[in-house]
Design a protein around this motif. Structure first.
Motif, PDB file in Angstrom:
ATOM      1  N   PHE A 117      -3.433   5.760   5.966  1.00 60.14           N
ATOM      2  CA  PHE A 117      -4.844   5.662   6.314  1.00 60.14           C
ATOM      3  C   PHE A 117      -5.222   6.589   7.470  1.00 60.14           C
ATOM      4  CE2 PHE A 117      -3.185   1.638   4.741  1.00 60.14           C
ATOM      5  CZ  PHE A 117      -3.966   1.453   3.613  1.00 60.14           C
TER       6      PHE A 117
ATOM      7  N   THR B 171       0.825  -1.211   0.000  1.00 62.55           N
ATOM      8  CA  THR B 171       0.000   0.000   0.000  1.00 62.55           C
ATOM      9  C   THR B 171       0.861   1.262   0.000  1.00 62.55           C
ATOM     10  OG1 THR B 171      -0.209  -0.146   2.418  1.00 62.55           O
ATOM     11  CG2 THR B 171      -1.994  -1.073   1.101  1.00 62.55           C
TER      12      THR B 171
ATOM     13  N   GLN C 219      -9.224  -7.005  -0.667  1.00 61.09           N
ATOM     14  CA  GLN C 219     -10.531  -6.877  -0.019  1.00 61.09           C
ATOM     15  C   GLN C 219     -11.031  -5.445  -0.199  1.00 61.09           C
ATOM     16  OE1 GLN C 219     -11.878  -9.841   1.576  1.00 61.09           O
ATOM     17  NE2 GLN C 219     -10.190 -10.491   0.254  1.00 61.09           N
ATOM     18  N   PRO C 220     -12.109  -5.233  -0.931  1.00 57.10           N
ATOM     19  CA  PRO C 220     -12.599  -3.875  -1.202  1.00 57.10           C
ATOM     20  C   PRO C 220     -12.855  -3.089   0.079  1.00 57.10           C
ATOM     21  CG  PRO C 220     -13.743  -5.483  -2.570  1.00 57.10           C
ATOM     22  CD  PRO C 220     -12.943  -6.255  -1.568  1.00 57.10           C
ATOM     23  N   ASN C 221     -12.443  -1.840   0.060  1.00 57.29           N
ATOM     24  CA  ASN C 221     -12.706  -0.912   1.168  1.00 57.29           C
ATOM     25  C   ASN C 221     -12.169  -1.402   2.513  1.00 57.29           C
ATOM     26  OD1 ASN C 221     -14.300   0.757  -0.638  1.00 57.29           O
ATOM     27  ND2 ASN C 221     -15.925  -0.756  -0.418  1.00 57.29           N
ATOM     28  N   SER C 222     -11.064  -2.140   2.479  1.00 56.28           N
ATOM     29  CA  SER C 222     -10.518  -2.692   3.722  1.00 56.28           C
ATOM     30  C   SER C 222      -9.659  -1.691   4.479  1.00 56.28           C
ATOM     31  CB  SER C 222      -9.689  -3.942   3.417  1.00 56.28           C
ATOM     32  OG  SER C 222      -8.615  -3.633   2.549  1.00 56.28           O
ATOM     33  N   GLY C 223      -9.245  -0.603   3.825  1.00 56.27           N
ATOM     34  CA  GLY C 223      -8.486   0.453   4.500  1.00 56.27           C
ATOM     35  C   GLY C 223      -7.253  -0.053   5.199  1.00 56.27           C
TER      36      GLY C 223
END
Length: 542
Positions: A395, A390, A440-444
């Motif tokens: 975040f 990332t 994983q979508p929107n896992s931040g």
């Protein structure tokens, strides 16, 4: 081991009362439920041990292979065991198994069996969360039908008492003994459901996988099981301490139980056996909050003749573990779910590491030196932290969070999985390894975190609208089922999928489970860091 259970929203798939399949166990007829939507049948809430209540509270399980009465309504899951947070319908009388099977079986069918053990940090969890109907359906579709079983085991202070008193009364690791007793029940009775007791594979996630790994250590697991699949859990994923080190914690628990207000804190079992369930739950919560460990009531070293006689690394180095073929794997970002998102300094990361290793049999300077080395190996560079891949994204948190998450994930999951699998291969055990990395979508800030693979393994993601994700779910089910049926994930049946190479001393590769790139990769990520962690197993309670 996780703080949030993943509820599989498939409980109602295909369940109907249009037909009532039956199975005869001794003199008792079990009446189950037909599941025409998935070509299966369900039998639930079947006792495998005497209820651990009254004088049997804090006692080892007492196997019951036969049932009382002429008829048992087996149309619902068994109730959850006592836990924190509370679960609907929970009870101390919870030692039951549930069976999902294809339709039309007889006692002569002799199908392979897959037995699931749930996670939940040894403080929570329930078999009823995990509906095996889609796994059974996929096994039928691919032409290799299996029977799915899951079970309940005692949790928290009722399942994992600790301290010197528990040691003296033979009350340690009761939850592990529950699991072993359930496996003995399966060995004795699964034939009546059409199963083959010589082809049983156990699989589990988190505390379930840790439990399975613990059962490898000194339970003669091979009596009941021929293979295992461990998802995100190895021996010592929850750091292993002696029972004596938990004496203060146990006394904190007992002191919080009103019935034990005037008791000798070295002799509490009498008053605790008469205490109400509500008081046990409240006191367990009080004691857990007082602990420096994320998970207070967990398996412990119980000495010679026990389930975990010494640290797993000692047994592994001597080859004194069950030599059962297995699959073992982890998720990309195992540490994120267990890392304090408020950590914002190097000192905070260091203190957290020191806390989780205490009490230690090593002098503090030695432990401090090892922690300093870990901090050197994991610099405060967000591009190297977890969630991995990332970049410099933090975040909205301190970069120290990603640093701590990388360390936690490697120390408690990645390093242990690598050590476990390499030790097994050095002793000639057939092993396969994986790394689950599907985005994983929107896992931040959590990334591909702990427990995210479960919905793939149970087929829930096969119902998704994303074709690639749905395919990966089917492929993972096929790998798991193939291994349970043939001890090889590559039986060529079901979905088309890449060859999963066995892990050997000369071919240290694992499969990357990713919907965009399902492929074999070398097992050498963060090699220097993980090698250091694994070089100090006694220091880190491994």
């Amino acid at each position: 081991m996780y703080t949030r259970l993943i509820s599989l929203i498939i409980l109602g798939i295909g369940l109907t009362r249009a037909s009532n399949p039956t199975v005869k166990l001794g003199k008792t007829t079990l009446i189950g439920l037909d599941m025409p939507g998935v070509h299966g049948e369900f039998f639930g809430g079947i006792p495998f041990a005497k209820p651990p209540i009254g004088e049997l509270r804090f006692e080892p399980p007492v196997l019951e292979t036969t049932l009382q009465g002429g008829i048992l309504n087996a149309s619902e899951f068994g109730v959850p065991c006592i836990q924190i947070p509370s679960a609907s319908g929970m009870s101390e009388d919870c030692l039951t198994v549930n069976v999902f099977r294809p339709q039309g079986l007889t006692s002569k069918s002799r199908l392979p069996v897959m037995v699931w053990i749930y996670g939940g940090g040894f403080i929570a969890g329930s078999a009823s969360i995990y509906n095996g109907s889609l796994i059974v359906q996929q096994s039928i579709t691919r032409g290799t039908p299996i029977i799915f079983v899951n079970l309940n085991y005692r949790l928290g202070t009722l399942g994992f008492p600790t301290g010197s008193e528990a040691q003296s009364k033979g009350a340690l690791n009761l939850g592990l003994k529950d699991q072993l007793t359930a496996l003995e029940w399966v060995h004795t009775n699964i034939g009546a459901f059409g199963g083959d007791n010589s082809r049983v594979t156990i699989f589990g996630e988190s505390a379930g996988a840790i439990s399975i790994a613990d059962l490898f250590l000194n339970s003669k697991l091979e009596r009941f099981v021929r293979a295992a699949i461990l998802e995100s859990g190895s021996p010592a994923t929850t750091s292993l301490f002696t029972s004596e080190s938990g004496t203060s914690l146990w006394q904190t628990f007992a002191r919080a139980v009103p019935a034990c207000a005037s008791a000798n804190l070295n002799n509490t079992f009498g008053c605790l056996k008469s205490a109400s369930v509500a008081d046990i739950i409240s006191a367990t919560s009080t004691a857990s909050k007082s602990s420096t460990q994320d998970f207070a009531f967990v398996p412990v070293i119980d000495g010679e003749g026990g389930m975990i006689p010494v640290l797993p690394s000692v047994l592994q180095s001597r080859g004194l573990v069950s030599r059962i073929p297995f699959i073992a794997g982890t998720n990309l970002d195992e540490g994120t779910l267990f890392t304090d998102q408020t950590v914002n300094s190097s000192a905070g990361v260091e203190n957290g590491l020191l806390e989780t290793q205490m009490p230690s049999t090593f002098p503090l300077p030695i432990l401090q030196s090892a922690v300093a080395r870990i901090l050197d190996l994991y610099p405060d560079d967000p591009s190297l932290g977890s969630p991995f891949s990332t970049g410099n994204e933090t975040f909205g948190l301190s970069s120290q969070y990603k640093r701590a998450a990388a360390i936690n994930g490697d120390m408690n999951f990645q390093a242990l999985r690598r050590a476990w699998i390499q030790s097994a291969t050095s002793h000639g055990v057939g092993v396969y390894g994986y790394l689950f990395t599907d985005p994983q979508p929107n896992s931040g800030a959590l990334g591909v975190s702990h427990s995210k693979e479960i919905v793939y393994v149970f087929g829930v993601q096969a119902l998704t609208g994303d074709p690639a994700v749905a395919l990966l779910s089917v492929q993972m089910m096929d790998y798991w089922i193939s291994f349970a049926v043939s001890l090889n994930p590559n039986d060529g049946k079901g979905s088309k999928r890449p060859f999963w190479s066995p892990y050997t001393s000369t071919n240290q590769e694992i499969i990357q489970l990713n919907s965009a790139n399902l492929t074999m990769i070398p097992d050498n990520y963060r090699k220097e860091q993980i090698s250091f962690i694994n070089s100090e197993p006694l220091l880190f309670h491994h």
